[in-house]
Enzyme design. Structure first.
Site, PDB file in Angstrom:
ATOM      1  N   HIS A 180      10.473 -66.242 -42.609  1.00 21.41           N
ATOM      2  CA  HIS A 180      10.926 -64.879 -42.276  1.00 21.41           C
ATOM      3  C   HIS A 180      11.016 -64.714 -40.768  1.00 21.41           C
ATOM      4  O   HIS A 180      10.489 -65.522 -39.998  1.00 21.41           O
ATOM      5  CB  HIS A 180       9.981 -63.834 -42.881  1.00 21.41           C
ATOM      6  CG  HIS A 180       8.586 -63.911 -42.321  1.00 21.41           C
ATOM      7  ND1 HIS A 180       7.638 -64.791 -42.788  1.00 21.41           N
ATOM      8  CD2 HIS A 180       7.993 -63.233 -41.305  1.00 21.41           C
ATOM      9  CE1 HIS A 180       6.519 -64.649 -42.095  1.00 21.41           C
ATOM     10  NE2 HIS A 180       6.715 -63.714 -41.179  1.00 21.41           N
TER      11      HIS A 180
ATOM     12  N   ASP B 240      10.078 -61.823 -38.016  1.00 27.18           N
ATOM     13  CA  ASP B 240       9.218 -60.631 -38.032  1.00 27.18           C
ATOM     14  C   ASP B 240       9.980 -59.341 -37.756  1.00 27.18           C
ATOM     15  O   ASP B 240       9.704 -58.306 -38.358  1.00 27.18           O
ATOM     16  CB  ASP B 240       8.076 -60.795 -37.016  1.00 27.18           C
ATOM     17  CG  ASP B 240       7.036 -61.792 -37.505  1.00 27.18           C
ATOM     18  OD1 ASP B 240       7.027 -62.121 -38.703  1.00 27.18           O
ATOM     19  OD2 ASP B 240       6.234 -62.258 -36.668  1.00 27.18           O
TER      20      ASP B 240
ATOM     21  N   HIS C  83       9.786 -68.304 -39.124  1.00 23.87           N
ATOM     22  CA  HIS C  83       8.536 -69.052 -39.343  1.00 23.87           C
ATOM     23  C   HIS C  83       7.971 -68.765 -40.720  1.00 23.87           C
ATOM     24  O   HIS C  83       8.395 -67.837 -41.401  1.00 23.87           O
ATOM     25  CB  HIS C  83       7.512 -68.681 -38.263  1.00 23.87           C
ATOM     26  CG  HIS C  83       7.180 -67.217 -38.252  1.00 23.87           C
ATOM     27  ND1 HIS C  83       7.887 -66.312 -37.490  1.00 23.87           N
ATOM     28  CD2 HIS C  83       6.260 -66.496 -38.925  1.00 23.87           C
ATOM     29  CE1 HIS C  83       7.399 -65.102 -37.685  1.00 23.87           C
ATOM     30  NE2 HIS C  83       6.398 -65.176 -38.569  1.00 23.87           N
TER      31      HIS C  83
ATOM     32  N   ARG D 246      -8.438 -68.992 -45.365  1.00 18.26           N
ATOM     33  CA  ARG D 246      -7.846 -68.864 -44.029  1.00 18.26           C
ATOM     34  C   ARG D 246      -7.869 -67.399 -43.613  1.00 18.26           C
ATOM     35  O   ARG D 246      -7.383 -66.523 -44.344  1.00 18.26           O
ATOM     36  CB  ARG D 246      -6.397 -69.341 -44.095  1.00 18.26           C
ATOM     37  CG  ARG D 246      -5.594 -69.246 -42.791  1.00 18.26           C
ATOM     38  CD  ARG D 246      -4.126 -69.366 -43.160  1.00 18.26           C
ATOM     39  NE  ARG D 246      -3.238 -69.812 -42.102  1.00 18.26           N
ATOM     40  CZ  ARG D 246      -2.533 -68.986 -41.327  1.00 18.26           C
ATOM     41  NH1 ARG D 246      -2.664 -67.675 -41.465  1.00 18.26           N
ATOM     42  NH2 ARG D 246      -1.697 -69.485 -40.441  1.00 18.26           N
TER      43      ARG D 246
HETATM   44  O1  LIG Z   1      -0.910 -65.874 -40.145  1.00 16.48           O
HETATM   45  C1  LIG Z   1       0.039 -66.494 -39.652  1.00 16.48           C
HETATM   46  O2  LIG Z   1      -0.082 -67.605 -39.133  1.00 16.48           O
HETATM   47  C2  LIG Z   1       1.427 -65.898 -39.682  1.00 16.48           C
HETATM   48  C3  LIG Z   1       1.526 -64.568 -40.347  1.00 16.48           C
HETATM   49  C4  LIG Z   1       2.917 -64.009 -40.246  1.00 16.48           C
HETATM   50  O3  LIG Z   1       3.897 -64.702 -40.182  1.00 16.48           O
HETATM   51  C5  LIG Z   1       3.082 -62.559 -40.177  1.00 16.48           C
HETATM   52  O4  LIG Z   1       2.087 -61.817 -40.287  1.00 16.48           O
HETATM   53  O5  LIG Z   1       4.237 -62.119 -40.033  1.00 16.48           O
HETATM   54 FE   LIG Z   2       5.550 -63.498 -39.435  1.00 18.37          FE
END
Ligand SMILES: O=C(O)CCC(=O)C(=O)O
Ligand SMILES: [Fe+2]
Length: 233
Positions: A140, A142, A198, A208
């Site tokens: 996606h 952001d 990403h 995690r």
């Molecule tokens: O937690 C991560 O490494 C990425 C999270 C992410 O892509 C987001 O919150 O938009």
């Molecule tokens: Fe993200």
């Protein structure tokens, strides 16, 4: 890089492209404190599937297959509110450190960078997804997903290959995938546009924890730092 999309937001457009990974902005002790905070909140909820979030600003917290407001949930159950002023202060201090780092790295003024929503803690496991909100592994952008983001930062609270396996952060570039390995206290930040698609790799074991802290150049999209007022009427 599409820095031009920031036209109109004087002094906030990045002067150069970049993806930055920084260690040392946040101590392990601070990261542990934040893990305790999110764990204590999620002990009242948590997703049935593999991804849970907690947003200190709106109070949104995953519970079962949906979300509740943690502040009103605790109040309704006549439970004590669980966050202290120190928790909120730590969150704000860390946010300010990250904002300063972004401003310095991208050659902009930190006064022109505002915290925006959503900004949230995440907990990811290998539990089977029950709803779309559990599917954290999709590529996606952001700015498309969240609208107001200009700069995304990610603070990692636990270690890849120690606390969990899988779960690396991957930039999905046209020519290759580029990986950021999450480590406790590590901060990664980047511009939130289509230059930075990403995803998070599926977690294969363990838990995690991370925090997504988002910034905007648009004052109208700014949110205030969270405080204990959130759970007062
Ligand atoms: O937690 C991560 O490494 C990425 C999270 C992410 O892509 C987001 O919150 O938009
Ligand atoms: Fe993200």
């Amino acid at each position: 890089m599409q820095a031009l999309r920031n036209v109109g937001f004087h002094g906030c457009a990045p002067k150069r492209c970049g993806r930055v990974v920084m260690d040392g902005l946040v101590t392990s002790k601070e990261a542990e404190h934040l893990v305790e905070l999110v764990e204590s909140a999620l002990s009242y909820g948590g997703s049935t599937g593999g991804a849970s979030i907690l947003d200190l600003h709106s109070g949104a917290m995953s519970k079962g297959n949906g979300f509740v407001n943690i502040y009103s949930y605790l109040k309704k159950k006549k439970l004590d509110q669980i966050f202290t002023d120190d928790d909120f202060l730590l969150y704000t201090q860390i946010k300010n450190r990250i904002r300063q780092a972004i401003a310095t790295e991208f050659g902009i003024l930190q006064e022109n960078l505002y915290l925006t929503k959503p900004t949230f803690f995440s907990r990811m496991t290998n539990a089977t997804a029950k709803t779309i909100h559990d599917e954290y592994w999709h590529v996606h952008v952001d700015k498309e997903t969240y609208g107001s983001f200009f700069y995304t930062s990610l603070l990692y609270l636990t270690n890849h290959n120690i606390d969990y396996t899988g779960g690396r952060f991957i930039f999905n570039d046209a020519d290759a995938n580029r990986t950021v390995e999450p480590r406790t206290g590590r901060v990664s930040f980047f511009t939130s546009g289509s230059e930075n698609p990403h995803f998070v790799e599926k977690v294969t074991s363990g838990t995690r924890y991370a925090v997504t802290v988002s910034f905007t150049c648009d004052k109208d999209q700014a949110i205030r730092d969270p405080t204990s007022e959130a759970f007062q009427d």
